[in-house]
Design an enzyme around this catalytic site. Structure first.
Site, PDB file in Angstrom:
ATOM      1  N   LYS A  89     -38.603-112.166  54.849  1.00 52.53           N
ATOM      2  CA  LYS A  89     -39.434-112.008  53.643  1.00 52.53           C
ATOM      3  C   LYS A  89     -38.725-111.150  52.624  1.00 52.53           C
ATOM      4  O   LYS A  89     -37.899-110.284  52.956  1.00 52.53           O
ATOM      5  CB  LYS A  89     -40.806-111.401  53.978  1.00 52.53           C
ATOM      6  CG  LYS A  89     -40.794-109.988  54.587  1.00 52.53           C
ATOM      7  CD  LYS A  89     -40.701-108.850  53.592  1.00 52.53           C
ATOM      8  CE  LYS A  89     -40.518-107.502  54.268  1.00 52.53           C
ATOM      9  NZ  LYS A  89     -40.020-106.449  53.403  1.00 52.53           N
ATOM     10  N   ASP A 132     -45.772-105.995  58.934  1.00 51.99           N
ATOM     11  CA  ASP A 132     -45.283-107.245  58.353  1.00 51.99           C
ATOM     12  C   ASP A 132     -45.448-108.448  59.287  1.00 51.99           C
ATOM     13  O   ASP A 132     -45.114-109.575  58.908  1.00 51.99           O
ATOM     14  CB  ASP A 132     -43.786-107.119  58.003  1.00 51.99           C
ATOM     15  CG  ASP A 132     -43.531-106.116  56.883  1.00 51.99           C
ATOM     16  OD1 ASP A 132     -44.473-105.818  56.125  1.00 51.99           O
ATOM     17  OD2 ASP A 132     -42.392-105.639  56.778  1.00 51.99           O
TER      18      ASP A 132
HETATM   19  O1  C5P Z   1     -45.734-101.158  60.458  1.00 52.33           O
HETATM   20  P1  C5P Z   1     -44.309-100.853  60.747  1.00 52.33           P
HETATM   21  O2  C5P Z   1     -44.069-100.624  62.220  1.00 52.33           O
HETATM   22  O3  C5P Z   1     -43.353-101.817  60.168  1.00 52.33           O
HETATM   23  O4  C5P Z   1     -44.016 -99.468  60.042  1.00 52.33           O
HETATM   24  C1  C5P Z   1     -42.878 -98.703  60.336  1.00 52.33           C
HETATM   25  C2  C5P Z   1     -43.019 -97.356  59.673  1.00 52.33           C
HETATM   26  O5  C5P Z   1     -42.921 -97.491  58.252  1.00 52.33           O
HETATM   27  C3  C5P Z   1     -44.347 -96.662  59.902  1.00 52.33           C
HETATM   28  O6  C5P Z   1     -44.336 -95.921  61.099  1.00 52.33           O
HETATM   29  C4  C5P Z   1     -44.463 -95.766  58.676  1.00 52.33           C
HETATM   30  O7  C5P Z   1     -43.643 -94.618  58.831  1.00 52.33           O
HETATM   31  C5  C5P Z   1     -43.821 -96.617  57.594  1.00 52.33           C
HETATM   32  N1  C5P Z   1     -44.825 -97.391  56.842  1.00 52.33           N
HETATM   33  C6  C5P Z   1     -45.620 -96.739  55.918  1.00 52.33           C
HETATM   34  N2  C5P Z   1     -46.566 -97.443  55.213  1.00 52.33           N
HETATM   35  C7  C5P Z   1     -46.686 -98.779  55.394  1.00 52.33           C
HETATM   36  C8  C5P Z   1     -45.875 -99.468  56.325  1.00 52.33           C
HETATM   37  C9  C5P Z   1     -44.950 -98.738  57.029  1.00 52.33           C
HETATM   38  O8  C5P Z   1     -45.495 -95.522  55.718  1.00 52.33           O
HETATM   39  N3  C5P Z   1     -47.597 -99.434  54.684  1.00 52.33           N
END
Ligand code: C5P
Length: 330
Positions: A23, A154
């Site tokens: 993406k 995602d």
């Molecule tokens: O959801 P995902 O595992 O991809 O997120 C990885 C990290 O990115 C989270 O632990 C957080 O630190 C950060 N994040 C965030 N806000 C979001 C998505 C991700 O701060 N909306």
């Protein structure tokens, strides 16, 4: 447990291979840090190649992961592996005992690791749909999306594909009705960037600048309850018209400035693409991949050649979008 699958033909035994797209974020507006450690955001996701591929088959007790391809040596094989976590989550959801019925997972990576292209999320999404098919679970899209959201912000989009507005931490999706196909050049960086690090740099910069996180005027109303970040209306209008030029001008990512502070060389990469007439160039997600919207395949080849000649990136790929969400192959 057997039932019809909305992701592909149910199989009985053998192995199943599924693919999932990468993406780019056409727009990414980040709000405040929430108590749960995530940031509220609004984004317009757009699925593009290249695809990740994941094959699942019956295996020894537990989950056995093998990885090959782009950046395979950087991918964790244990509990940190998102495809393995997807297998465990689906097993829990449908009541499969992995000690009795293990799963072997083979991942072929084409999306670089820590690139801002959601490659790990693609692995999880492809693993979910492949295993759904292997086990004929009959899970509907809603349950699969909710399961995906437990694995990463995602993952629901990697399941759905196309073009969609994402809100919350990115897991709540509303499809965008648009027209046309878009041609992109993706410029891969020599190093990866950790997503939490870029969010932290964004917060640090905002604290220093004392910049608020209020929405700009003239919003599309995509923020939850009308508060928080919102999608600028220009991008949705451009997608509705299939207007690549307007879309290029509307590309906008709050994560770009912190990503550029962490990897200043990205600025040169963006400059080369723009000088070569890209309709727009933007850091994808938390970076460091730069995504360039171009007019057509010839223009893509031209921009790709210029980026390569300038040594502005590690590798380039020419892709199109919107791409379909995760699906079973064959
Ligand atoms: O959801 P995902 O595992 O991809 O997120 C990885 C990290 O990115 C989270 O632990 C957080 O630190 C950060 N994040 C965030 N806000 C979001 C998505 C991700 O701060 N909306």
């Amino acid at each position: 447990m057997p039932g019809a699958s909305c992701w592909g033909r149910p199989r009985d035994g053998g192995s199943v291979t599924a693919r999932a797209p990468a993406k780019v974020n056409l727009v990414l507006k980040v709000g405040g840090l929430r108590p749960d450690g995530f940031h509220d955001l609004v984004t317009v996701f757009h699925a593009v190649g290249p695809d990740e591929e994941v094959t699942v088959a019956d295996g020894p007790p537990g989950v056995l992961v093998r990885v090959r391809g782009e950046g395979a040596e950087l991918v964790p094989l244990g509990e940190g592996n998102l495809a393995a976590r997807a297998v465990r989550a689906l097993a829990d959801e449908v009541g499969v005992d992995l000690a009795a019925r293990g799963v072997a997972v083979a991942i072929t990576k084409r999306i670089p690791v820590a690139a801002g292209l959601a490659g790990g999320s693609g692995d999880a999404a492809a693993a979910l749909v492949a295993l759904d098919s292997l086990w004929a679970t009959g899970l509907d899209r809603e349950r699969m999306g909710a399961l995906g959201a437990t694995l990463g912000s995602d993952v629901p989009f990697a399941l759905e594909g196309g073009t969609a507005v994402g809100t919350g931490r990115g897991e709540h999706l509303a499809p965008v009705l648009g027209r046309g196909r878009y041609h992109w050049v993706l410029a891969f960086s020599p190093a990866g960037l950790s997503t939490p690090r870029v969010f932290a740099e964004l917060d640090r910069g905002r604290a220093l600048d004392r910049v608020g996180v209020h929405p700009a005027p003239g919003v599309a109303g995509a923020g939850a309850g009308g508060v928080g970040p919102t999608v600028p209306p220009g991008v949705l209008a451009a997608l509705r018209r299939g207007d690549a030029e307007a879309l290029g001008a509307a590309l906008d990512n709050d994560m770009q400035a912190p990503a550029l502070r962490l990897v200043p060389a990205l600025r040169e990469c963006l400059d080369v693409g723009r000088e070569r007439g890209a309709l727009g160039g933007v850091v994808s997600g938390s970076g460091p991949t730069c995504a360039f919207l171009v007019r057509d395949p010839d223009h893509a080849a031209d921009v790709a050649a210029a980026l390569t000649a300038a040594g502005a990136c590690r590798a380039v790929v020419q892709v199109t979008g919107p791409a379909a969400g995760a699906s079973v192959l064959g």
